[in-house]
Structure formats: C-alpha cells, structure tokens
Design a protein around this motif. Structure first.
Motif, short mmCIF file in Angstrom:
data_model
loop_
_atom_site.label_atom_id
_atom_site.label_comp_id
_atom_site.label_asym_id
_atom_site.label_seq_id
_atom_site.Cartn_x
_atom_site.Cartn_y
_atom_site.Cartn_z
N GLU A 57 0.81 -1.22 0.00
CA GLU A 57 0.00 0.00 0.00
C GLU A 57 0.84 1.27 0.00
N TYR A 58 2.17 1.12 0.10
CA TYR A 58 3.04 2.28 0.30
C TYR A 58 2.93 3.31 -0.82
N ASN A 59 3.09 2.89 -2.06
CA ASN A 59 3.07 3.86 -3.16
C ASN A 59 1.78 4.67 -3.18
N ALA A 60 0.64 3.99 -3.07
CA ALA A 60 -0.65 4.69 -3.10
C ALA A 60 -0.80 5.60 -1.89
N ALA A 61 -0.42 5.11 -0.71
CA ALA A 61 -0.53 5.92 0.51
C ALA A 61 0.37 7.14 0.42
N LEU A 62 1.61 6.93 -0.02
CA LEU A 62 2.55 8.05 -0.13
C LEU A 62 2.07 9.06 -1.15
N ASN A 63 1.63 8.60 -2.32
CA ASN A 63 1.15 9.53 -3.34
C ASN A 63 -0.03 10.34 -2.84
N SER A 64 -0.94 9.70 -2.12
CA SER A 64 -2.10 10.43 -1.56
C SER A 64 -1.66 11.49 -0.57
N LYS A 65 -0.71 11.12 0.30
CA LYS A 65 -0.21 12.08 1.30
C LYS A 65 0.54 13.22 0.62
N LEU A 66 1.34 12.90 -0.39
CA LEU A 66 2.06 13.96 -1.10
C LEU A 66 1.08 14.91 -1.78
N ASP A 67 0.05 14.36 -2.43
CA ASP A 67 -0.95 15.19 -3.09
C ASP A 67 -1.71 16.07 -2.10
N ASP A 81 11.74 4.47 -11.77
CA ASP A 81 10.63 5.26 -12.30
C ASP A 81 9.61 5.74 -11.28
N ALA A 82 9.35 4.97 -10.22
CA ALA A 82 8.35 5.40 -9.24
C ALA A 82 8.78 6.71 -8.58
N SER A 83 10.04 6.81 -8.18
CA SER A 83 10.52 8.05 -7.56
C SER A 83 10.82 9.12 -8.60
N LEU A 84 11.23 8.71 -9.79
CA LEU A 84 11.44 9.70 -10.86
C LEU A 84 10.14 10.43 -11.16
N ALA A 85 9.03 9.70 -11.16
CA ALA A 85 7.72 10.35 -11.39
C ALA A 85 7.41 11.35 -10.28
N LEU A 86 7.78 11.03 -9.05
CA LEU A 86 7.56 11.98 -7.96
C LEU A 86 8.43 13.22 -8.15
N TYR A 87 9.67 13.03 -8.56
CA TYR A 87 10.56 14.17 -8.82
C TYR A 87 10.01 15.01 -9.98
N ASP A 116 19.17 11.43 -17.44
CA ASP A 116 20.44 11.98 -17.93
C ASP A 116 21.49 12.10 -16.82
N GLY A 117 21.12 11.73 -15.58
CA GLY A 117 22.05 11.78 -14.45
C GLY A 117 22.32 13.19 -13.93
N ALA A 118 21.60 14.18 -14.43
CA ALA A 118 21.85 15.57 -14.04
C ALA A 118 21.31 15.91 -12.66
N HIS A 119 20.27 15.22 -12.21
CA HIS A 119 19.64 15.54 -10.93
C HIS A 119 19.44 14.29 -10.10
N THR A 120 19.88 14.36 -8.84
CA THR A 120 19.67 13.27 -7.89
C THR A 120 18.64 13.74 -6.89
N PHE A 121 17.60 12.92 -6.64
CA PHE A 121 16.49 13.37 -5.81
C PHE A 121 16.24 12.52 -4.57
N CYS A 122 17.03 11.49 -4.33
CA CYS A 122 16.94 10.69 -3.11
C CYS A 122 18.35 10.32 -2.69
N VAL A 123 18.58 10.18 -1.39
CA VAL A 123 19.89 9.81 -0.88
C VAL A 123 19.96 8.30 -0.73
N PRO A 124 20.92 7.66 -1.42
CA PRO A 124 21.07 6.21 -1.22
C PRO A 124 21.44 5.94 0.23
N MET A 125 20.81 4.94 0.84
CA MET A 125 21.16 4.64 2.23
C MET A 125 21.27 3.15 2.49
N ALA A 126 20.79 2.36 1.58
CA ALA A 126 20.86 0.92 1.77
C ALA A 126 20.87 0.25 0.42
#
Length: 195
Positions: A57-67, A81-87, A116-126
């Motif tokens: 349920e995470y993607n749907a829940a997160l998208n609703s909260k972001l909206d 792509d899931a996070s790229l769409a958010l960016y 194109d690698g020009a923008h990073t929008f999440c910090v790798p952590m694991a």
C-alpha cells in the motif's frame, strides 16, 4: 511587546518532529526501540516519528499524502521510475548539491536520478542483495552442484525439470512485491539491458 518576545522564545525552544514514511512496517519495533531513542538522545530537540505503511500500500498511501500535503518530512524512495515520477511531479527536491552525495558512487545514485544523471532526488542509504534459495535435498538427490554461473543456474533448472520430482523454480506472488522485485526489478533488467 514582552509577551510577543516570550512567545517567540518559547516557540524556538520547542522540539522539532521529523516524520519518516516507509514501506518497512516490519521494522517498526527496531525504529521505536533502538534507532529513534539513540538518535533522539544524540540530538536533543529533534523528535522522530516513524510511520510505515504496508508494503503493498506504500506507493498509493505516499502519493495520496504527497498530493494532500500531509506526507512525512523524509520518505523512503522506490528505485527508478516510481521516484522519478515523484521528482518530475515536483514532489521531491533536487539533492544533487548535497555535500553527502560525494560519498556515493554513480552506480549507487543511479536509481534515484533523472535519466540523464543531471539531478539526484533521493539519498542512497541501503542496498539490498537478492538471490535464490535452493532445496539442498533436491540438489543432492539429483547430483547438482550449487550454480556458480548463469549457465550453471539454467542447467540446474533444466535438470530438475527433466527429472520431474521437484518444481524447478517457484516464486510466491500473493503480496505481488516478490514478482515485481525479483522478476521485474532484479532479473528482468539483465535481459532487456535497462531499468
């Protein structure tokens, strides 16, 4: 004037709460019992709330909260792509200039960058390593060595299939993340040479 000054001073002294969104609801106890208490002890004035959703349920829940503008301060980003769409939708900030990004290789950042690698929008952590669990009894009975190469892996599957005693490979799909993660995200890209 004195009342205004006291109110302003009182507001500055209040704790700040950071809310973390995640699909790792099975990690709730370690966050509550170990990670958050250790962080808060080392960082007075910062409170942390870990608010996971069920993985499916995470993607749907997160998208609703972001909206709705109610999402946490920190989110767990799905790769590619899931996070790229958010960016692309303006929901994630460009973190390319964050000093800590220098600590990560281009490969580590690639799942959370624009194409194109020009923008990073999440910090790798694991990083998660996936693999296959095998039936030692079946391998022993059929005289199969643990595969060391992709060719060995397919040869083992063929031998198991030809014998007919065991199912060569099975993957549960009840929660659907297994097929998406293991098939679409992990195995598939090796064959279609991409994400």
């Amino acid at each position: 004037m004195l009342t205004t000054a006291l109110i302003a001073t009182g507001a500055a002294a209040q704790d700040v709460t950071l809310t973390i969104e995640s699909w790792r609801n099975d990690d709730l106890s370690i966050w509550q019992d170990q990670i958050i208490p250790a962080f808060e002890a080392a960082n007075p004035g910062i409170k942390v709330a870990f608010t996971p959703s069920a993985p499916a349920e995470y993607n749907a829940a997160l998208n609703s909260k972001l909206d709705a503008g109610t999402a946490g301060d920190l989110i767990t980003c799905r790769p590619f792509d899931a996070s790229l769409a958010l960016y692309d939708g303006g929901k994630l900030a460009d973190l390319s200039d964050l000093a800590a990004m220098a600590n990560f290789s281009d490969v580590a950042k690639s799942a959370w960058q624009t194409d194109d690698g020009a923008h990073t929008f999440c910090v790798p952590m694991a990083s998660v390593i996936h693999g296959f669990i095998y039936n030692k009894t079946a391998f022993a009975e059929l005289g199969i060595e643990v595969p060391a190469t992709e060719a060995d892996f397919f040869a083992a599957l063929d031998k198991i299939k030809a014998d007919g005693t065991y199912i060569p490979m099975a993957m549960g799909t009840n929660d659907q993340w297994e097929a998406a993660t293991m098939g679409y995200n992990n195995i598939g890209p090796n064959y279609w040479k991409g994400e």
